[in-house]
Design an enzyme around this catalytic site. Structure first.
Site, PDB file in Angstrom:
ATOM      1  N   LYS A 275       0.852  -1.196   0.000  1.00  0.00           N
ATOM      2  CA  LYS A 275       0.000   0.000   0.000  1.00  0.00           C
ATOM      3  C   LYS A 275       0.884   1.241   0.000  1.00  0.00           C
ATOM      4  O   LYS A 275       1.951   1.234   0.613  1.00  0.00           O
ATOM      5  CB  LYS A 275      -0.843   0.039   1.281  1.00  0.00           C
ATOM      6  CG  LYS A 275      -2.020  -0.894   1.305  1.00  0.00           C
ATOM      7  CD  LYS A 275      -2.787  -0.717   2.615  1.00  0.00           C
ATOM      8  CE  LYS A 275      -3.905  -1.727   2.762  1.00  0.00           C
ATOM      9  NZ  LYS A 275      -4.977  -1.582   1.793  1.00  0.00           N
ATOM     10  N   ARG A 349     -10.471 -11.351   2.451  1.00  0.00           N
ATOM     11  CA  ARG A 349     -11.417 -12.360   1.956  1.00  0.00           C
ATOM     12  C   ARG A 349     -10.788 -13.754   1.969  1.00  0.00           C
ATOM     13  O   ARG A 349     -11.483 -14.753   2.093  1.00  0.00           O
ATOM     14  CB  ARG A 349     -11.925 -11.968   0.568  1.00  0.00           C
ATOM     15  CG  ARG A 349     -10.893 -11.966  -0.515  1.00  0.00           C
ATOM     16  CD  ARG A 349     -11.315 -11.164  -1.734  1.00  0.00           C
ATOM     17  NE  ARG A 349     -11.245  -9.717  -1.496  1.00  0.00           N
ATOM     18  CZ  ARG A 349     -11.620  -8.800  -2.383  1.00  0.00           C
ATOM     19  NH1 ARG A 349     -12.090  -9.156  -3.560  1.00  0.00           N
ATOM     20  NH2 ARG A 349     -11.526  -7.516  -2.096  1.00  0.00           N
TER      21      ARG A 349
HETATM   22  N1  BES Z   1      -7.850  -3.638   4.791  1.00  0.00           N
HETATM   23  C1  BES Z   1      -8.152  -3.231   3.477  1.00  0.00           C
HETATM   24  C2  BES Z   1      -9.462  -2.469   3.339  1.00  0.00           C
HETATM   25  C3  BES Z   1      -9.597  -1.163   4.097  1.00  0.00           C
HETATM   26  C4  BES Z   1      -9.440   0.042   3.450  1.00  0.00           C
HETATM   27  C5  BES Z   1      -9.948  -1.164   5.424  1.00  0.00           C
HETATM   28  C6  BES Z   1      -9.595   1.228   4.145  1.00  0.00           C
HETATM   29  C7  BES Z   1     -10.108   0.033   6.125  1.00  0.00           C
HETATM   30  C8  BES Z   1      -9.936   1.222   5.475  1.00  0.00           C
HETATM   31  C9  BES Z   1      -8.207  -4.455   2.550  1.00  0.00           C
HETATM   32  O1  BES Z   1      -7.411  -5.517   2.911  1.00  0.00           O
HETATM   33  C10 BES Z   1      -7.750  -4.019   1.203  1.00  0.00           C
HETATM   34  O2  BES Z   1      -6.619  -3.664   1.089  1.00  0.00           O
HETATM   35  N2  BES Z   1      -8.650  -4.056   0.235  1.00  0.00           N
HETATM   36  C11 BES Z   1      -8.345  -3.672  -1.093  1.00  0.00           C
HETATM   37  C12 BES Z   1      -8.950  -4.691  -2.026  1.00  0.00           C
HETATM   38  C13 BES Z   1      -8.531  -4.541  -3.453  1.00  0.00           C
HETATM   39  C14 BES Z   1      -7.067  -4.866  -3.627  1.00  0.00           C
HETATM   40  C15 BES Z   1      -9.365  -5.459  -4.301  1.00  0.00           C
HETATM   41  C16 BES Z   1      -8.962  -2.294  -1.324  1.00  0.00           C
HETATM   42  O3  BES Z   1     -10.067  -2.061  -0.873  1.00  0.00           O
HETATM   43  O4  BES Z   1      -8.300  -1.480  -1.956  1.00  0.00           O
HETATM   44 MG    MG Z   2      -5.459  -5.404   2.121  1.00  0.00          MG
END
Ligand code: BES
Ligand code: MG
Ligand code: ZN
Length: 497
Positions: A275, A349
């Site tokens: 990230k 997931r």
């Molecule tokens: N933990 C994150 C989602 C999240 C985002 C939680 C902001 C709290 C605040 C999750 O694991 C994630 O990174 N999701 C990705 C999924 C994508 C790669 C399909 C996302 O939402 O960008």
């Molecule tokens: Mg994630």
């Protein structure tokens, strides 16, 4: 700490006294029966034009009372009193009392029986919950002088309904013990709140709350169970993963069993799909689902509710490193379905899928309800104030909506759009763990749904927006909110026949 005093003149010494006011047809009135000496305190302020606007708190000083500081609390228009407004009003009161360093407070309750729009019990419940919700301190680190206002230490509810209020306050305290637990775990440092720490927290609860049985699987046991997706996410982490199972059997004669599954990613770096720093900044929150289900079972057990509830928590870090799982690879889930990794950042997931399978193979669930900070897309859809949920059963969805109404924890049902399943198809596996950048909260839910058997009722809460917030919202403090604990306790109570 709590006490109830039905007789006004017998109240104990305290730092503050709170007197409620509302407006009736535009005229400000005291909402409680006062004795003569308090009438004298109140009369001049009423003459001076205290308007009793909702959440207004006005400080006056008076001599000859058992308290030095006296606060007038505005409840707003008497004809518009409601549970969510009262939650806000009494949480604003807590803020003012704390600002004024009032540790021991006498709070006069209105003569609730005369209220037209709300029942006595509902009024008291919302008032108690409002008081408790903002009476919370963040975990403290280091020696820095604590900047936060001190907590209220003792609440004494005063007035004719004080005895009615006693059990209501005590229950609210038990519920908020769970909410605070959830908040503490989410607010704690990611380097402290590791999978092992979560497991130890669960074991600790098992020692102090009767009826909780805790078992924990380590990395080797997780692999042995065939949880290939969970193990993949955990590969890169220097801290060992844990699968935590907390069983509460409050009604052994019944086969009904609710399994709560909580995403326990103790820090989400994104993995090799790292990230950007800004998006990673709050990712200690990514175990909020785990903290929520821990909070819920702890409340259910401490209230000794006649229900069977089991929490299943897959806990791991999603780390970057030479051992980290890789995009493009295919991993086999505990259910046997194969998954192509489209992004290592869609890790939630994966661990949930194996936990949901584990629940069905081992725990005979009637229903599964999962909580997860799953997608940024959910934050975009509904923001910080509302949690989206997905559900394969209309009756379950309706009951959850009723619990949301009762607790003022806002939820909104999202659609499981069958047609979007195509977005998570893969040429080399049964599915892929990402969609096509559209409807991301829905494709994540559809991914989970593939691991839920047709006979099992299922609801999935994406709490990415509501679990952790940059500012105070309505009746919850800044940072971890504890969202979901009150909601689910209320839902679970609705199952008691
Ligand atoms: N933990 C994150 C989602 C999240 C985002 C939680 C902001 C709290 C605040 C999750 O694991 C994630 O990174 N999701 C990705 C999924 C994508 C790669 C399909 C996302 O939402 O960008
Ligand atoms: Mg994630
Ligand atoms: Zn995550």
């Amino acid at each position: 700490m709590f006490c109830a005093q039905p007789v006004l003149s017998k109240r104990n010494k305290a730092d503050a006294l709170v007197i409620p006011f509302y407006s009736v047809n535009g005229v400000t009135k005291c909402a409680a029966a006062l004795d003569d000496s308090l009438q004298e305190v109140v009369a001049p302020a009423l003459k001076a034009g205290f308007l009793a606007k909702r959440s207004d708190v006005h400080l006056v000083y008076a001599s000859g009372q058992k308290e030095v500081k006296i606060f007038f609390l505005g409840l707003g228009d008497e004809a518009e009193l409601s549970k969510d407004k009262l939650l806000e009003t009494y949480s604003s009161l807590t803020k003012v009392l704390r600002k004024n360093a009032c540790a021991i407070v006498n709070i006069i309750l209105p003569t609730v029986s005369s209220l037209r729009t709300i029942s006595c019990d509902d009024f008291i419940e919302s008032a108690c919950e409002g008081i408790l919700s903002l009476n919370y301190l963040l975990p403290q680190y280091g020696e820095i002088v604590k900047k936060a206002d001190p907590l209220i230490e003792k609440v004494c509810l005063v007035g004719v309904v004080a005895n009615v209020a006693k059990p209501i306050y005590e229950k609210a305290e038990a519920v908020f013990d769970g909410v605070y637990l959830t908040r503490d775990l989410v607010n704690g440092n990611a380097d402290d709140v590791t999978p092992e720490y979560l497991a130890n927290t669960a074991k600790g609860l098992g020692k102090v709350i009767p009826g909780l049985q805790v078992s924990v699987l380590d990395r080797a046991a997780i692999l042995k169970e065939g949880m290939g997706l969970f193990a993949a996410v955990a590969k890169g982490a220097s801290v060992d993963p844990r699968l935590i199972i907390i069983k509460y059997e409050g009604k052994p004669s019944s086969k009904d069993c609710t399994v709560l599954v909580g995403k326990g990613v103790t820090f989400d770096s994104g993995g090799l799909d790292l990230k950007p720093g800004k998006a990673m900044l709050t990712m200690k929150e990514d175990m909020a689902g785990a903290a929520t289900v821990l909070g819920i079972v702890s409340v259910v057990a401490s209230l000794a509710l006649p229900l069977n509830v089991t929490a299943v928590i897959p806990a791991t870090e999603n780390s970057i490193g030479s051992k980290a799982y890789k995009m493009g690879d295919v991993y086999i889930s505990m259910s046997g379905l194969s998954v192509e990794i489209g992004s290592t950042d869609a890790e939630g997931r994966l661990i949930l899928a194996d936990a949901i399978t584990y629940a069905q193979k081992k725990l005979k669930p009637t229903r599964i309800i999962d909580f997860a900070t799953l997608t940024g897309a959910m934050v975009v859809s509904l923001g910080e104030k509302v949690s989206g949920f997905f559900c394969n059963n209309d009756i379950l969805a309706e009951k959850l909506a009723i619990a949301s109404e009762k607790t003022s924890e806002s939820i909104w049902r999202m659609p499981l759009v069958n047609g979007y399943n195509q977005a998570i198809s893969s040429d080399i596996a049964d599915m892929k763990n990402i969609g096509n950048n559209r409807a991301g909260a829905i494709t994540a839910a559809l991914f989970l749904q593939r691991f839920v058997g047709e006979k099992v009722d299922w609801a999935h809460f994406d709490i990415a927006g509501t679990a952790y917030r940059e500012k105070e919202e309505e009746f919850t403090p800044k940072y971890a909110s504890g969202f979901g604990v009150r909601l689910l306790v209320s839902y679970l109570e609705s199952l008691i026949s």
